[in-house]
Scaffold this active site. Structure first.
Site, PDB file in Angstrom:
ATOM      1  N   HIS A   1       0.920  -1.118   0.081  1.00  0.00           N
ATOM      2  CA  HIS A   1      -0.048  -0.012  -0.052  1.00  0.00           C
ATOM      3  C   HIS A   1       1.016   1.205  -0.010  1.00  0.00           C
ATOM      4  O   HIS A   1       1.997   1.168   0.538  1.00  0.00           O
ATOM      5  CB  HIS A   1      -1.020   0.231   1.390  1.00  0.00           C
ATOM      6  CG  HIS A   1      -1.775  -0.895   1.674  1.00  0.00           C
ATOM      7  ND1 HIS A   1      -1.192  -2.135   2.071  1.00  0.00           N
ATOM      8  CD2 HIS A   1      -2.914  -1.475   1.294  1.00  0.00           C
ATOM      9  CE1 HIS A   1      -2.406  -2.860   2.450  1.00  0.00           C
ATOM     10  NE2 HIS A   1      -3.466  -2.577   1.719  1.00  0.00           N
TER      11      HIS A   1
ATOM     12  N   ASP B   1       2.589   2.061   3.315  1.00  0.00           N
ATOM     13  CA  ASP B   1       3.550   1.042   3.788  1.00  0.00           C
ATOM     14  C   ASP B   1       4.819   1.457   3.572  1.00  0.00           C
ATOM     15  O   ASP B   1       5.749   1.290   4.135  1.00  0.00           O
ATOM     16  CB  ASP B   1       3.411  -0.421   3.118  1.00  0.00           C
ATOM     17  CG  ASP B   1       2.005  -0.941   3.425  1.00  0.00           C
ATOM     18  OD1 ASP B   1       1.219  -0.775   4.474  1.00  0.00           O
ATOM     19  OD2 ASP B   1       1.490  -1.685   2.316  1.00  0.00           O
TER      20      ASP B   1
ATOM     21  N   ASP C   1      -5.853 -13.757   8.722  1.00  0.00           N
ATOM     22  CA  ASP C   1      -4.537 -13.498   7.659  1.00  0.00           C
ATOM     23  C   ASP C   1      -3.328 -14.342   8.138  1.00  0.00           C
ATOM     24  O   ASP C   1      -2.118 -14.057   8.400  1.00  0.00           O
ATOM     25  CB  ASP C   1      -4.137 -12.286   7.595  1.00  0.00           C
ATOM     26  CG  ASP C   1      -4.885 -11.079   7.028  1.00  0.00           C
ATOM     27  OD1 ASP C   1      -5.632 -11.623   6.128  1.00  0.00           O
ATOM     28  OD2 ASP C   1      -4.867 -10.066   7.060  1.00  0.00           O
TER      29      ASP C   1
HETATM   30  C1  XLS Z   1      -7.497  -6.630   4.260  1.00  0.00           C
HETATM   31  C2  XLS Z   1      -7.189  -6.897   2.700  1.00  0.00           C
HETATM   32  C3  XLS Z   1      -6.005  -5.586   2.370  1.00  0.00           C
HETATM   33  C4  XLS Z   1      -5.778  -5.936   0.785  1.00  0.00           C
HETATM   34  C5  XLS Z   1      -5.057  -4.723   0.354  1.00  0.00           C
HETATM   35  O1  XLS Z   1      -8.267  -7.444   4.781  1.00  0.00           O
HETATM   36  O2  XLS Z   1      -6.606  -8.033   2.834  1.00  0.00           O
HETATM   37  O3  XLS Z   1      -4.789  -6.074   2.909  1.00  0.00           O
HETATM   38  O4  XLS Z   1      -5.142  -7.053   0.269  1.00  0.00           O
HETATM   39  O5  XLS Z   1      -5.555  -3.347   0.645  1.00  0.00           O
HETATM   40 CA    CA Z   2      -7.326 -10.287   4.888  1.00  0.00          CA
END
Ligand code: XLS
Ligand code: CA
Ligand code: CA
Length: 443
Positions: A99, A102, A307
């Protein structure tokens, strides 16, 4: 260099290796049906989870021990960039993603933010000159800053919409400068909390206008990367407009955007939407809309977006089954949008996590390829639908019948005979292929 001391370049050592810092199954050079694993899998490191995440959670302070922890502002950004290319090289990662926020800190004004981005884009560009690692995609963070409290392209506030447009304009320039293969939109705050205060129709129209403007600007500057929409049903917003592939596809079709976009499908978002990962990949594939993948996994015991690094071989197998049937990912890749757990705070955990993810997809690739080469599921499915290959079935499939004829046919039937779908048998076969593959790669 020197951020990850004591960690050498990760090599393929085979399944019997006891070296934690080695690939057991991912052998970049190994050919699978005429292509190398590296070419098929197109692994990517997510900048945000690997270099900017600090282990903060709603209940606790940062835990991550990182060599750049003592730095701030642009010094921190530069240090992370340097560290990132060391990690990419050690993992031999072909791609990375980020992003805007980042790679460079936001300034007090948009102008300052842009200046910071220009410096960092230049630095990344320099590293990329001598590195094999390319940019899979970049995106704009339009969810952290309070200005996006009501959304970005779907905000009730036109100033927020304009600010978001400026941010994406810059993002497309960055994508062009760093030769990104794709550009991603993830609408974390593009949705609503309650219909009591929401004009959904205007918000969706505005979102479409925003996407059209992005497509126009990309054309203007000659950025020819693939646009991707990343569906997610909820979190942080209660109802996100890009809920899943099906609703995203309907949106794109309604607004005439279906030829300009594909989907970036994330495993954990699929499960949050009440689907399997393979369902989302499949839905996108059969509609020609599978663009790229955020390779992670959720936790079945938790209802949010955890994640995690992907380690579930059954899921990686079924995902690779879809990807191979799609003819690969084209400009897309497998981006590890995944974070080490809060308790896995040492720098070496970053390597363990990526190795586990890469090995898991390498196994999935091998099993899926074998299932395809042997036509196991394909033959079964073809037989299951064989009633549509002649007689009344063929007339239905070719659109040559109508309700009158079908009624006539149905009246002539004495019984409708069904056959078993045999899903337990098929699951057993997938297990057999998985176990066979695992035992055959033992070194
Ligand atoms: C959040 C998303 C984000 C996207 C990019 O849940 O996965 O990280 O991949 O903005
Ligand atoms: Ca995610
Ligand atoms: Ca993602």
């Amino acid at each position: 260099m020197g951020y990850f001391e004591g960690i050498n370049k990760i090599k393929f050592e085979g399944a019997s290796s006891k070296n934690s810092l080695a690939f057991k199954y991912y052998n970049a050079e190994e050919q699978i049906n005429g292509k190398t694993m590296e070419e098929i899998l197109r692994f990517s490191v997510a900048y945000w989870h690997t270099f900017t995440a600090d282990g903060t959670d709603p209940f606790g302070a940062p835990t991550m021990i990182r060599p750049w922890n003592h730095l701030q502002g642009m010094d921190l950004a530069k240090s992370r960039a340097e560290a990132s290319f060391e990690l990419f090289e050690k993992l031999d990662a072909p791609f990375y993603c980020f992003h805007d926020k980042d790679i460079a800190p936001e300034g007090d004004t948009l102008k300052e933010t842009f200046a910071n981005l220009d410096v960092m884009t230049g630095i990344l560009k320099d590293y990329m000159k001598t590195s094999k690692t390319k940019l899979l995609w970049n995106t704009a963070n339009m969810f952290t800053n309070p200005r996006y409290v009501h959304g970005a392209a779907t905000s009730s506030n036109a100033d927020a919409f304009a600010y978001a447009a400026a941010q994406v304009k810059k993002g497309l320039e960055t994508a062009k400068e760093l030769e990104a293969e794709n550009y991603v939109f993830w609408g974390g705050r593009e949705g609503y909390e309650t219909l009591l205060n929401t004009d959904m129709e205007l918000e969706q129209d505005n979102l479409a206008r925003f996407y059209h403007m992005a497509v126009e600007y990309a054309k203007e500057i000659g950025f020819d990367g693939q646009f991707l929409i990343e569906p997610k049903p909820k979190e942080p917003t209660k109802h996100q407009y890009d809920f899943d592939v099906a609703s995203g596809f309907a949106f794109l079709q309604k607004y005439g955007l279906q030829d300009k976009f594909k989907f970036n499908i994330e495993a954990n978002h699929a499960t949050l939407a009440g689907h399997t990962f393979e369902h989302e990949l499949h839905y996108a594939r059969i509609n020609g809309m599978l663009g790229s993948v955020d390779a992670n996994q959720g936790d079945t015991l938790l209802g949010w977006d955890t994640d995690e690094f992907p380690t579930d071989l059954y899921t990686t197998t079924l995902a690779m089954y879809e990807i191979l049937q799609n003819g690969g990912l084209g400009k897309g890749g497998l981006n590890f949008d995944a974070k080490v757990r809060r308790g896995s705070f040492e720098p070496a955990d970053l390597f363990d996590a990526h190795i586990a993810g890469m090995d898991s997809f390498a196994i999935g690739l091998k099993v899926a390829n074998k299932l395809i080469v042997d036509n196991v599921l394909k033959d079964f499915i073809a037989k299951r639908y064989s009633s549509y290959t002649d007689g009344i079935g063929l007339e239905i499939a070719e659109g040559r019948t109508n309700f009158h004829k079908l009624e006539q046919y149905a009246l002539s039937l004495t019984k409708v005979n069904n056959e078993s779908g045999r899903q337990e048998y098929l699951k057993g076969i997938v297990n057999q292929y998985l176990l066979e593959t695992l035992s055959s790669v033992k070194v």
